[in-house]
Write a protein that holds these residues in place. Structure first.
Motif, mmCIF file in Angstrom:
data_model
loop_
_atom_site.group_PDB
_atom_site.id
_atom_site.type_symbol
_atom_site.label_atom_id
_atom_site.label_comp_id
_atom_site.label_asym_id
_atom_site.label_seq_id
_atom_site.Cartn_x
_atom_site.Cartn_y
_atom_site.Cartn_z
ATOM 1 N N THR A 80 0.830 -1.208 0.000
ATOM 2 C CA THR A 80 0.000 0.000 0.000
ATOM 3 C C THR A 80 0.863 1.255 0.000
ATOM 4 O O THR A 80 1.972 1.274 0.547
ATOM 5 C CB THR A 80 -0.935 0.015 1.227
ATOM 6 N N ASP A 92 -0.043 4.054 1.414
ATOM 7 C CA ASP A 92 -0.189 4.747 2.695
ATOM 8 C C ASP A 92 0.817 4.198 3.700
ATOM 9 O O ASP A 92 1.188 3.023 3.660
ATOM 10 C CB ASP A 92 -1.604 4.548 3.250
ATOM 11 N N MET A 94 1.605 2.733 7.105
ATOM 12 C CA MET A 94 0.838 2.015 8.123
ATOM 13 C C MET A 94 1.751 1.595 9.276
ATOM 14 O O MET A 94 2.935 1.308 9.058
ATOM 15 C CB MET A 94 0.154 0.789 7.509
ATOM 16 N N SER A 98 -2.799 4.624 10.014
ATOM 17 C CA SER A 98 -2.602 4.805 8.575
ATOM 18 C C SER A 98 -2.435 6.301 8.310
ATOM 19 O O SER A 98 -3.281 7.105 8.721
ATOM 20 C CB SER A 98 -3.809 4.261 7.799
#
Length: 484
Positions: free
Chosen positions: A27, A29, A31, A127
């Motif tokens: 991803t 983002d 995290m 996140s």
């Protein structure tokens, strides 16, 4: 009823773990997982690749550490405060924060989700997304929605909103000022819109330099500025207007002189109509414009002519020659004394539209290509627009527009023919061509007078008025040329 429970093999567990790692680290983002050790005690468990890449913090520097150990005391306490808010709310917690990165301090949009077991928050799943560029674009859009992009002043939308907000008793007396830039269209036609933009910026800076921080200054139209001056009586308004006018008229930061018509009106009572107040200010401004604009336009036209001659000294010699010879031809064909006198002026300004033509085209050492020829043909229309803007020169603007029309109708820009073309323009066409032929050019040496006269006769009846050509040859060039 029988239930069959499928056993989970080590291969299944390995595959699931690989899938989890792929999602977690794939991803974009950032995290992270935080263990809640107590009401205000937290420890990082792990983070994904995006987190390490965006923050510059390695897995070794993060894992098992408290926020203060990772980020230092001050920033660590702010981070812990957000974590505490999520624990206390026992719900998804959303916030924005400035957070360190390897190259700057970007703005992060973060979401914390509590993991609750046995009634207690055990973990926080975080996140974060870097929204620096997004916020920058958002702020730019918000700025442009209320500001004029050229001058940086407020725009009409903001002014209209502020007008409603400031139209209250506590701001009385409230003065409205309207400022209209003189000669902007003339400058745009002569020097292009970049030159006009520079004039607007200089005007805006002059206004800003004299106003107070709580005064509202807006550009509401192409050449129109307005001011809203709370708690400003007529005497204070007059003093401010004088300062602004002096600042504008004494500005020497550009080649073009600055001038603006200014009108204002003051509201003293809350029940007075703001619309009527603005109308009175506008009327005052237009009265001022009538008295100031003529002189400015004459001065501006002089600057345009001088600028054309300065950038190409051949143009000055050509203009003077065309003026003298055109007056002589007008007299020879029997036009009025007034017209004869006007011909010198027309000759001097007939190519004024060339001020807007690229110097590289005017000075090109060889013949023009089709695109360049189309560009230079614009000068007749540009000259028309420039002269039309100056009342004293408006009567000759159409004559300048026609000076490249042809007797056979194949000229430009109007494809006029024969007597549809004015006497003055037919004269200028002959003299302009003759002087051009007998003058050295970058791409061609001058013809002799004999050669030029031969060209005039060859084109009489097609390009030129044949009767005027013969009068020009006999009466202006000299009787001795008649036999050529």
């Amino acid at each position: 009823m029988c239930l069959f429970v499928r056993s989970v093999s080590m291969e299944d567990i390995k595959r699931l773990k690989e899938e989890y790692e792929t999602v977690f680290n794939g991803t974009q983002d950032s995290m992270f997982l935080v263990e809640v050790l107590g009401p205000d005690r937290f420890r990082y468990i792990r983070a994904n690749s995006a987190y390490h890449r965006e923050t510059g913090v390695t897995e070794k520097q993060l894992q098992g550490k408290t926020p203060q150990e990772v980020w230092g005391e001050d920033l660590g306490k702010r981070v812990e405060e957000n974590y505490k808010n999520c624990v206390e709310s026992r719900d998804v917690y959303v916030y924005e924060e400035m957070f360190p990165a390897p190259v700057d301090r970007p703005l992060w949009h973060s979401v914390l989700t509590p993991v609750i077991r046995n009634g207690e928050v055990e973990y926080l799943v975080g996140s974060s997304r870097n929204i620096t560029e997004q916020r920058k674009h958002q702020e730019e859009a918000e700025y442009l929605s209320f500001h004029d992009p050229l001058t940086g002043l407020y725009n009409r939308r903001f002014f209209e909103e502020e007008l409603s907000r400031l139209d209250t008793g506590r701001n009385l007396p409230l003065t409205f000022v309207m400022i209209d830039v003189n000669g902007l269209k003339l400058a745009n036609d002569a020097f292009g819109h970049d030159a006009g933009d520079k004039i607007l910026i200089r005007i805006a800076n002059a206004i800003k330099g004299e106003c107070r921080s709580d005064d509202i200054i807006a550009r509401t139209g192409g050449d129109e500025f307005v001011l809203l001056l709370p708690n400003t009586d007529p005497k204070a308004a007059e003093t401010l207007v004088k300062r602004i006018r002096n600042k504008i008229e004494n500005d020497t930061s550009g080649t073009m002189p600055l001038s603006a018509a200014i009108g204002w009106e003051t509201k003293h009572k809350i029940d007075e109509s703001m619309i009527e107040l603005m109308k009175k200010a506008e009327d005052n401004m237009y009265r001022c414009k009538l008295t100031e604009n003529a002189n400015l336009r004459n001065n501006t036209l002089g600057i345009i002519i001088r600028a054309l001659f300065d950038k190409n000294d051949r143009e000055e010699r050509h203009a003077e020659s065309v003026g003298v010879l055109s007056a002589a031809l007008a007299k020879a064909v029997g036009l009025s004394e007034t017209t004869v006198s006007d011909m010198e002026i027309i000759g001097r300004v007939h190519d004024i539209g060339k001020i807007s033509i690229d110097d590289r085209i005017l000075e090109k050492p060889d013949r023009l290509d089709p695109d360049e020829w189309r560009e230079i043909k614009r000068h007749a229309e540009i000259g028309y627009r420039i002269l039309s803007a100056v009342s004293e020169y408006a009567p000759i603007a159409n004559l300048v527009l026609q000076h490249h029309e042809r007797w056979d109708g194949e000229g430009y820009p109007g494809n006029l023919k024969e007597h549809e073309i004015s006497d003055e323009a037919r004269i200028i066409a002959i003299v302009d061509a003759y002087d051009a032929m007998t003058t050295d050019k970058p791409y061609q040496p001058a013809m002799t007078k004999e050669e030029a006269i031969r060209e005039l006769r060859n084109n009489a009846g097609s390009q030129f008025d044949p009767a005027y050509v013969e009068v020009f040859i006999k009466s202006v060039c000299g009787n001795e040329m008649e036999a050529i």
